[in-house]
Design a protein around this motif. Sequence first.
Motif, PDB file in Angstrom:
ATOM      1  N   UNK A   1       0.787  -1.194   0.220  1.00 17.86           N
ATOM      2  CA  UNK A   1       0.076   0.114   0.143  1.00 17.86           C
ATOM      3  C   UNK A   1       0.655   1.276  -0.008  1.00 17.86           C
ATOM      4  N   UNK A   2       2.177   1.125   0.110  1.00 14.98           N
ATOM      5  CA  UNK A   2       3.190   2.173  -0.033  1.00 14.98           C
ATOM      6  C   UNK A   2       3.169   2.898  -1.420  1.00 14.98           C
ATOM      7  N   UNK A   3       2.821   2.125  -2.232  1.00 15.22           N
ATOM      8  CA  UNK A   3       3.047   2.442  -3.683  1.00 15.22           C
ATOM      9  C   UNK A   3       1.951   3.455  -3.841  1.00 15.22           C
ATOM     10  N   UNK A   4       2.405   4.569  -4.429  1.00 12.74           N
ATOM     11  CA  UNK A   4       1.402   5.637  -4.785  1.00 12.74           C
ATOM     12  C   UNK A   4       0.314   5.260  -5.567  1.00 12.74           C
ATOM     13  N   UNK A   5       0.682   4.322  -6.651  1.00 10.36           N
ATOM     14  CA  UNK A   5      -0.596   3.938  -7.652  1.00 10.36           C
ATOM     15  C   UNK A   5      -1.647   3.440  -6.968  1.00 10.36           C
ATOM     16  N   UNK A   6      -1.239   2.533  -5.971  1.00 10.72           N
ATOM     17  CA  UNK A   6      -2.290   1.750  -5.137  1.00 10.72           C
ATOM     18  C   UNK A   6      -2.974   2.650  -4.159  1.00 10.72           C
ATOM     19  N   UNK A   7      -2.267   3.650  -3.677  1.00  6.28           N
ATOM     20  CA  UNK A   7      -2.745   4.692  -2.736  1.00  6.28           C
ATOM     21  C   UNK A   7      -3.697   5.353  -3.533  1.00  6.28           C
ATOM     22  N   UNK A   8      -3.675   5.553  -4.654  1.00 11.04           N
ATOM     23  CA  UNK A   8      -4.674   6.311  -5.538  1.00 11.04           C
ATOM     24  C   UNK A   8      -6.101   5.499  -5.503  1.00 11.04           C
ATOM     25  N   UNK A   9      -5.822   4.187  -5.795  1.00 15.08           N
ATOM     26  CA  UNK A   9      -7.078   3.040  -5.731  1.00 15.08           C
ATOM     27  C   UNK A   9      -7.684   3.366  -4.493  1.00 15.08           C
ATOM     28  N   UNK A  10      -6.758   3.190  -3.280  1.00 11.28           N
ATOM     29  CA  UNK A  10      -7.297   3.106  -1.887  1.00 11.28           C
ATOM     30  C   UNK A  10      -8.268   4.515  -1.764  1.00 11.28           C
ATOM     31  N   UNK A  11      -7.674   5.579  -2.162  1.00 11.11           N
ATOM     32  CA  UNK A  11      -8.394   7.073  -2.080  1.00 11.11           C
ATOM     33  C   UNK A  11      -9.674   7.135  -2.688  1.00 11.11           C
ATOM     34  N   UNK A  12      -9.633   6.435  -4.031  1.00  9.34           N
ATOM     35  CA  UNK A  12     -10.835   6.640  -4.625  1.00  9.34           C
ATOM     36  C   UNK A  12     -11.935   6.019  -4.245  1.00  9.34           C
ATOM     37  N   UNK A  13     -11.610   4.778  -3.586  1.00 14.08           N
ATOM     38  CA  UNK A  13     -12.947   3.917  -3.083  1.00 14.08           C
ATOM     39  C   UNK A  13     -13.048   3.924  -1.416  1.00 14.08           C
ATOM     40  N   UNK A  14     -12.191   4.805  -0.801  1.00 14.37           N
ATOM     41  CA  UNK A  14     -12.423   5.029   0.535  1.00 14.37           C
ATOM     42  C   UNK A  14     -12.166   3.852   1.600  1.00 14.37           C
ATOM     43  N   UNK A  15     -11.433   2.916   1.232  1.00 15.15           N
ATOM     44  CA  UNK A  15     -11.029   2.016   2.014  1.00 15.15           C
ATOM     45  C   UNK A  15      -9.609   2.163   2.478  1.00 15.15           C
ATOM     46  N   UNK A  16      -9.338   2.220   3.894  1.00 11.43           N
ATOM     47  CA  UNK A  16      -7.851   2.363   4.167  1.00 11.43           C
ATOM     48  C   UNK A  16      -7.258   0.892   4.925  1.00 11.43           C
ATOM     49  N   UNK A  17      -8.041   0.418   6.019  1.00  7.69           N
ATOM     50  CA  UNK A  17      -7.504  -1.054   6.162  1.00  7.69           C
ATOM     51  C   UNK A  17      -6.095  -1.333   6.305  1.00  7.69           C
ATOM     52  N   UNK A  18      -5.581  -0.513   7.264  1.00  8.85           N
ATOM     53  CA  UNK A  18      -4.159  -0.351   7.524  1.00  8.85           C
ATOM     54  C   UNK A  18      -4.131  -0.705   9.116  1.00  8.85           C
ATOM     55  N   UNK A  19      -4.898  -0.429   9.842  1.00 10.11           N
ATOM     56  CA  UNK A  19      -4.674  -0.368  11.247  1.00 10.11           C
ATOM     57  C   UNK A  19      -6.027  -1.488  11.882  1.00 10.11           C
ATOM     58  N   UNK A  20      -5.496  -2.862  12.123  1.00  8.81           N
ATOM     59  CA  UNK A  20      -6.643  -3.629  12.428  1.00  8.81           C
ATOM     60  C   UNK A  20      -6.285  -4.103  14.050  1.00  8.81           C
ATOM     61  N   UNK A  21      -7.574  -4.808  14.352  1.00  7.67           N
ATOM     62  CA  UNK A  21      -7.474  -5.513  15.924  1.00  7.67           C
ATOM     63  C   UNK A  21      -7.965  -6.850  15.378  1.00  7.67           C
ATOM     64  N   UNK A  22      -7.340  -7.939  16.085  1.00 12.51           N
ATOM     65  CA  UNK A  22      -8.003  -9.183  16.112  1.00 12.51           C
ATOM     66  C   UNK A  22      -8.640  -9.385  17.602  1.00 12.51           C
ATOM     67  N   UNK A  23      -9.922  -9.919  17.353  1.00 19.43           N
ATOM     68  CA  UNK A  23     -10.667 -10.108  18.773  1.00 19.43           C
ATOM     69  C   UNK A  23     -11.020 -11.933  18.724  1.00 19.43           C
ATOM     70  N   UNK A  24     -10.613 -12.365  19.587  1.00 21.78           N
ATOM     71  CA  UNK A  24     -11.023 -13.752  19.726  1.00 21.78           C
ATOM     72  C   UNK A  24     -11.765 -14.122  20.864  1.00 21.78           C
ATOM     73  N   UNK A  25     -12.901 -14.919  20.761  1.00 21.41           N
ATOM     74  CA  UNK A  25     -13.838 -15.270  21.700  1.00 21.41           C
ATOM     75  C   UNK A  25     -14.057 -16.858  21.789  1.00 21.41           C
TER      76      UNK A  25
END
Length: 493
Positions: free
Chosen positions: A179-203
Amino acid sequence: MKTLFKFILVLMISMQLQAQEKLISGKVSDESGIPLLGVTIVIKGTSKGTSTDFDGFYEIKAKEFDVLVFSYLGYVTEERKVKKLNTISLSLEIQKEALDEVVVVGYGIKRESKTLSYAVSTVRGVSVSKALSGKSAGVSIRGVATKKKHEKYSDPQSGQLTAGEINDLEKWNEWLAVLKNKKYKKIQNNWGFYLENKIEVLIIDDNSKPVSNVKVSLFNDLNEQIMSARTDVSGKVILFKDLNKICKDEYFVVQAICNNRILGKKITNNHQNVNFVLDYVNSSNDIDVMFTIDATGSMGDEINYLKSEIKNIISRLDNKIDKKRVALTFYRDEGDEYLVRDFDFNDDIEVVKEILSNQSAGGGGDYEEAVEEALKVALSKEWNKSAKSRLMFLLLDAPPHLNEENVSVIKEQIKIAQEKGIKIIPIVASGADKTVEFLMRFFSLSTNGTYVFLTDDSGIGNPHLKPTASDYKIEKLNDLIVRLIEKYSGIVG
C-alpha cells in the motif's frame, strides 16, 4: 567461400525474420459482404486465437510461416497462409446443410484482447439465419459442435481452470508494504477503504473452544461505531480502526454481545489483540454459499468453464455439513437484457446446477459493470443467521463504475456483509486491471475473506493479471474453492 557465407547469412536472417511475430488484421464477411460477428480465427496447430467483432474485424499476432484457420458455425472453414501479408480479409461460404438447432461450445481459445471477447452460450429456438448473421445479441462461437434436438449440452471438464490465493490478513506486513506504492494509494483513496490498522478479537468459551457467530463491534473515543462484524468458526474476527477513514483516535472500545450479555474492553490505538471468554456454544453446523457472477460479454471466454467448476464444487461440499444451501446471482450492466438475475438459497444441489447450466454471458460494452447492484441483491437475501459459515464468492473481471454514488453504495453493502458475518471471496477472471485487484482485496479484507484470481497456467481465456504479491501457490480452481469452504466451515480433512 565468401558467396556461400553470404548465402548462409541471408538465409539465417530470412529465417529469423520469419520467426518474428507481426500483427495481422482484416475483416471477415459472408458472401453478400455482410460482416460476421464471432468468427473464430486460430493459428493452425495451436490454441492461440481471437474472434471478429461486431463489424467483422479482427487482429492477431502471427509469424510468416503460420496458417490462420477461419471457422464459423454454418460456414465452410477457410485457411490462409500469413507469408508476408499484414492484412488478410475474406468472405466465408455458407454450408449447404441446414441446422434445426445451434449449440455453441467453448473450447478455451486464448484470446489476445478483452474487447474481442463475447458470450459463449447455447442458442435455442433461434432461426439459423438469425443466429449466423450475428443478430442474436452476445453470441460468440468458439469451436462448434452440433447436437440433435433435446440432446443435452455437455459441459467442459471441470478441474481445468487454475488459480491462486492471496490472504492479506495472513500476510499483513506484505499488505502494508504494498500500500505504500502511490499507484495503489490512489485506488485506495478513490474507493475510501484504508484497512491498515487492524485489531484481532478472539472469543472462546469456558473450555477454551472458539465461539462463532458472536456480534463484535468497535467504537471510537466519541462512542461512534466504526465497524460491527461476527466471529467465524475460529472464534476470531478482524476489525479495522481505519475502515473508511484514516485513524486518528487514541482510544477505542471493543464490545461483544452474546445471550443478551454485553462485554466491553477499552483499548488504545496500539492494541492489536483482544480476548473474551463467554459461556456460549453455537451448535449449528449449517453453511450458506452464494456465487455472484459477472455475466457480461467479457466473461464469455471463461464462463462455461467457471460453470463447470462451480457445479463440481457444490457437488463436493463435505457430507459433514448438516445443511448446505447454495444461491446464485448473475449481473450485467445498465441497458443490458437484465441488470441482476437472482436465485435464492436452495438445499437441492441438483436444482442449483440446472439453474447454473441455463446461464450465459452477454451484454456489457464498456469496461465497468453493475457490481454494486449485484451486491445489493445478493446481500439482501435471507442468509441463515445461525449458520456457522456464510460465504459469498464474487466472480468478475471488471470493477463497478467509479462515482460518488457507487462508492457510497459499495461501502453500505460491505457494512451489511460485515454485520451479517458474510465473508466476500472475490474470484478475478481474465482482463482485469489493478483497480479490480485492489478493490477486490479491499472487499475481502473488510469482510475477513481472502482474494482469489485465475491464472494463465490453464491456457484458458484471455491473459490474466499477475497479482501484486511476492509469492503464491497455483492450484486447480475447484480444489482451491473447496479447500476454502472447508476451511471457513471448520471442516478438518
